[in-house]
Design an enzyme around this catalytic site. Sequence first.
Site, PDB file in Angstrom:
ATOM      1  N   GLU A 362      39.031  43.496  33.837  1.00 49.04           N
ATOM      2  CA  GLU A 362      39.993  44.457  34.387  1.00 49.04           C
ATOM      3  C   GLU A 362      40.246  44.198  35.873  1.00 49.04           C
ATOM      4  O   GLU A 362      40.506  45.117  36.646  1.00 49.04           O
ATOM      5  CB  GLU A 362      39.517  45.912  34.191  1.00 49.04           C
ATOM      6  CG  GLU A 362      39.253  46.320  32.767  1.00 49.04           C
ATOM      7  CD  GLU A 362      40.489  46.238  31.895  1.00 49.04           C
ATOM      8  OE1 GLU A 362      41.609  46.323  32.432  1.00 49.04           O
ATOM      9  OE2 GLU A 362      40.343  46.088  30.675  1.00 49.04           O
ATOM     10  N   GLU A 366      37.195  40.820  43.699  1.00 53.74           N
ATOM     11  CA  GLU A 366      38.091  40.276  44.717  1.00 53.74           C
ATOM     12  C   GLU A 366      39.515  40.804  44.539  1.00 53.74           C
ATOM     13  O   GLU A 366      40.208  41.134  45.520  1.00 53.74           O
ATOM     14  CB  GLU A 366      38.080  38.746  44.662  1.00 53.74           C
ATOM     15  CG  GLU A 366      36.765  38.116  45.099  1.00 53.74           C
ATOM     16  CD  GLU A 366      35.627  38.329  44.103  1.00 53.74           C
ATOM     17  OE1 GLU A 366      34.463  38.374  44.532  1.00 53.74           O
ATOM     18  OE2 GLU A 366      35.906  38.440  42.883  1.00 53.74           O
TER      19      GLU A 366
END
Length: 378
Positions: A362, A366
């Site tokens: 999901e 980052e």
Amino acid sequence: MDFKLTEDQELILKAVKEICQKELSPLADEVDKKGEFPWENIRKLARYDLCGIPISQEYGGLGQDFLTWALVGEEISHACTTTGAIFGANMLCIYPIYAFGNEDQKKKYLAPLVKGEIIGAFALTEPDAGSDAAGIKTTAVRQGDEYILNGTKLFITNAGEAQIYVIMAKTAPERGARGMSAFIVERGTSGFSFGKEEEKMAYSSLANRELIFADCRVPTENLLLKEGRGFRVAMETLDVGRIGMGIGAVGLARAAYEEAINYSKSRVQFGSPISTFQAIQFMLADMATQIEAARLLVLKAAYMKDQGNPFSHIAAMAKLYASEMAMMVVNKALQIHGGYGYTKEYKIERYFREAKLFEIVEGTSEIQRLVIANHVLK
């Protein structure tokens, strides 16, 4: 935010805790070891009407809100992380049909999904398009009253077991993200097949396979919203998914934390339970605080969604913090167990393997930071 739950929410949560404690938690280790999709657990969720919590009663749901869905998801993941992952992934198929589908699509597909008669899946990721969602290469070309889909999807949760799929494809590849469209595709459609089952570090019983489209013919009435609006469908669906991933991470972290407390009270070293050692107490204090902070952040995201307020940045914060929190908590829980925590005799070993996934799916940590930074710099 009002922290007081309604009477309905209290009743639902009380019932769910009992169901999870009696029917899901005792089988969680077996689910992990067997490597078989836990249909029996999904049937249990269906039996108690838990598959369509935030969907209106008109389409067979409970008519509750996403806050209730999040609270329930936490308890399911606390009891059995694999079942929690299936519960969350199923909503990634239900939500876009509910939010963007026309009335015919809702009537046809929602009822069996929210009643748990079947499950669904959401497919965006491809071999060359993970974090770069707009870089997908699967195409959909209209021919008369059909779209012809060609391409491959990768790492699709529930794939193979699900009967309904929400698929992202390019109807106008030259337009990038603006050329993406969303389609409802049924298992068994001509030209739609499954590739290999991924062998994963954890979640051996969680279906995760390739989807292969080779001149797959999809009726035009299965287009969601309209051509060129698929990126919007995908991003809003992922925002909801990030709430689900966040609360799943909280549930897993809670389970590891409780194991650590119980072990620290029973493990005796130097003549005393290790729970009396300040070093252990400080670890437990950090774990408790960070679990609570993550839970509140995820519940705030669900609350904002229910209030109709922009929630994308809060969902990203919630998913980022909760997933990294879970990894930290499980790591500390394993450290408290010492060498025993590294063995399969204790649940912590499984929790450690499972926790890492939350920092990846999901949207990686980052990507969450990019979403958050774009919001604060807007």
